[in-house]
Design a protein around this motif. Structure first.
Motif, PDB file in Angstrom:
ATOM      1  N   UNK A   3       0.834  -1.199   0.000  1.00 44.02           N
ATOM      2  CA  UNK A   3       0.000   0.000   0.000  1.00 44.02           C
ATOM      3  C   UNK A   3       0.870   1.250   0.000  1.00 44.02           C
ATOM      4  N   UNK A   4       1.862   1.290   0.879  1.00 45.96           N
ATOM      5  CA  UNK A   4       2.719   2.472   0.964  1.00 45.96           C
ATOM      6  C   UNK A   4       3.542   2.625  -0.312  1.00 45.96           C
ATOM      7  N   UNK A   5       4.050   1.530  -0.845  1.00 42.03           N
ATOM      8  CA  UNK A   5       4.827   1.603  -2.092  1.00 42.03           C
ATOM      9  C   UNK A   5       3.967   2.143  -3.233  1.00 42.03           C
ATOM     10  N   UNK A   6       2.713   1.749  -3.290  1.00 42.20           N
ATOM     11  CA  UNK A   6       1.798   2.211  -4.333  1.00 42.20           C
ATOM     12  C   UNK A   6       1.595   3.725  -4.235  1.00 42.20           C
ATOM     13  N   UNK A   7       1.442   4.222  -3.006  1.00 48.45           N
ATOM     14  CA  UNK A   7       1.263   5.661  -2.807  1.00 48.45           C
ATOM     15  C   UNK A   7       2.560   6.400  -3.141  1.00 48.45           C
ATOM     16  N   UNK A   8       3.697   5.821  -2.758  1.00 51.44           N
ATOM     17  CA  UNK A   8       4.984   6.461  -3.040  1.00 51.44           C
ATOM     18  C   UNK A   8       5.301   6.501  -4.533  1.00 51.44           C
ATOM     19  N   UNK A   9       4.681   5.630  -5.316  1.00 48.90           N
ATOM     20  CA  UNK A   9       4.857   5.643  -6.769  1.00 48.90           C
ATOM     21  C   UNK A   9       4.121   6.816  -7.413  1.00 48.90           C
ATOM     22  N   UNK A  10       3.294   7.508  -6.625  1.00 44.03           N
ATOM     23  CA  UNK A  10       2.602   8.671  -7.150  1.00 44.03           C
ATOM     24  C   UNK A  10       1.100   8.530  -7.258  1.00 44.03           C
ATOM     25  N   UNK A  11       0.561   7.395  -6.877  1.00 47.57           N
ATOM     26  CA  UNK A  11      -0.888   7.210  -6.918  1.00 47.57           C
ATOM     27  C   UNK A  11      -1.530   7.884  -5.705  1.00 47.57           C
ATOM     28  N   UNK A  12      -2.804   8.183  -5.853  1.00 45.50           N
ATOM     29  CA  UNK A  12      -3.515   8.810  -4.739  1.00 45.50           C
ATOM     30  C   UNK A  12      -3.810   7.771  -3.656  1.00 45.50           C
ATOM     31  N   UNK A  13      -4.111   8.276  -2.500  1.00 43.51           N
ATOM     32  CA  UNK A  13      -4.442   7.390  -1.380  1.00 43.51           C
ATOM     33  C   UNK A  13      -5.788   6.714  -1.615  1.00 43.51           C
ATOM     34  N   UNK A  14      -6.697   7.411  -2.245  1.00 48.61           N
ATOM     35  CA  UNK A  14      -7.994   6.811  -2.573  1.00 48.61           C
ATOM     36  C   UNK A  14      -7.831   5.685  -3.581  1.00 48.61           C
ATOM     37  N   UNK A  15      -6.944   5.890  -4.562  1.00 55.67           N
ATOM     38  CA  UNK A  15      -6.687   4.844  -5.559  1.00 55.67           C
ATOM     39  C   UNK A  15      -6.063   3.616  -4.895  1.00 55.67           C
ATOM     40  N   UNK A  16      -5.165   3.856  -3.934  1.00 54.13           N
ATOM     41  CA  UNK A  16      -4.542   2.745  -3.207  1.00 54.13           C
ATOM     42  C   UNK A  16      -5.591   1.974  -2.412  1.00 54.13           C
ATOM     43  N   UNK A  17      -6.503   2.713  -1.783  1.00 53.45           N
ATOM     44  CA  UNK A  17      -7.558   2.075  -0.998  1.00 53.45           C
ATOM     45  C   UNK A  17      -8.447   1.212  -1.884  1.00 53.45           C
ATOM     46  N   UNK A  18      -8.792   1.729  -3.048  1.00 50.80           N
ATOM     47  CA  UNK A  18      -9.658   0.974  -3.957  1.00 50.80           C
ATOM     48  C   UNK A  18      -8.923  -0.250  -4.503  1.00 50.80           C
ATOM     49  N   UNK A  19      -7.662  -0.089  -4.869  1.00 50.80           N
ATOM     50  CA  UNK A  19      -6.916  -1.195  -5.466  1.00 50.80           C
ATOM     51  C   UNK A  19      -6.704  -2.347  -4.487  1.00 50.80           C
ATOM     52  N   UNK A  20      -6.360  -2.021  -3.249  1.00 53.80           N
ATOM     53  CA  UNK A  20      -6.058  -3.069  -2.260  1.00 53.80           C
ATOM     54  C   UNK A  20      -7.257  -3.427  -1.385  1.00 53.80           C
ATOM     55  N   UNK A  21      -8.401  -2.810  -1.687  1.00 53.81           N
ATOM     56  CA  UNK A  21      -9.648  -3.093  -0.964  1.00 53.81           C
ATOM     57  C   UNK A  21      -9.504  -2.898   0.547  1.00 53.81           C
ATOM     58  N   UNK A  22      -8.973  -1.737   0.885  1.00 56.94           N
ATOM     59  CA  UNK A  22      -8.842  -1.340   2.285  1.00 56.94           C
ATOM     60  C   UNK A  22      -9.455   0.056   2.405  1.00 56.94           C
TER      61      UNK A  22
END
Length: 120
Positions: free
Chosen positions: A7-26
């Protein structure tokens, strides 16, 4: 741990936190908490939960309480609360005193459960 890291790596790649939440279902809160944790501590280890004990009002009186109960084992909680107020100028609730006594192993029943008095 793996989910936290992804999750943190996904956000650090430049994605939004909402996108990370949707992708990882959290939840978005989980993502926010993980990013904040990484920023504050440099890692993703869970923080310690609960209180560590030994830092309450009565912690410094534990020895006194043990000595007092040894000297007069039939003291009630209310008596002990009053003595603490008189001798140590400290206001405590009787439940706090009970918890301290329990943690010291000083609980007792006035009569064992098998030897109750019976009505005549």
């Amino acid at each position: 741990m793996a989910l936290r890291e992804r999750v943190v790596a996904f956000v650090e790649e430049g994605h939004s936190r909402r996108a990370a939440a949707a992708r990882f279902r959290v939840s978005v809160k989980f993502v926010n908490d993980m990013v904040i944790l990484k920023h504050e501590t440099g890692g993703l280890e869970p923080r310690r939960q609960g209180n560590r004990g030994g830092h309450g009002k009565l912690a410094r009186l534990r020895g006194w309480i043990v000595a007092r109960m040894a000297a007069k084992p039939d003291l009630t909680l209310d008596d002990l609360v009053l003595e603490i107020a008189d001798e140590h100028q400290m206001t405590v609730h009787r439940v706090s005193v009970w918890r301290t006594l329990r943690s010291l192993g000083l609980t007792h029943k006035k009569r064992p459960s098998g030897r109750r008095t019976k009505a005549a």
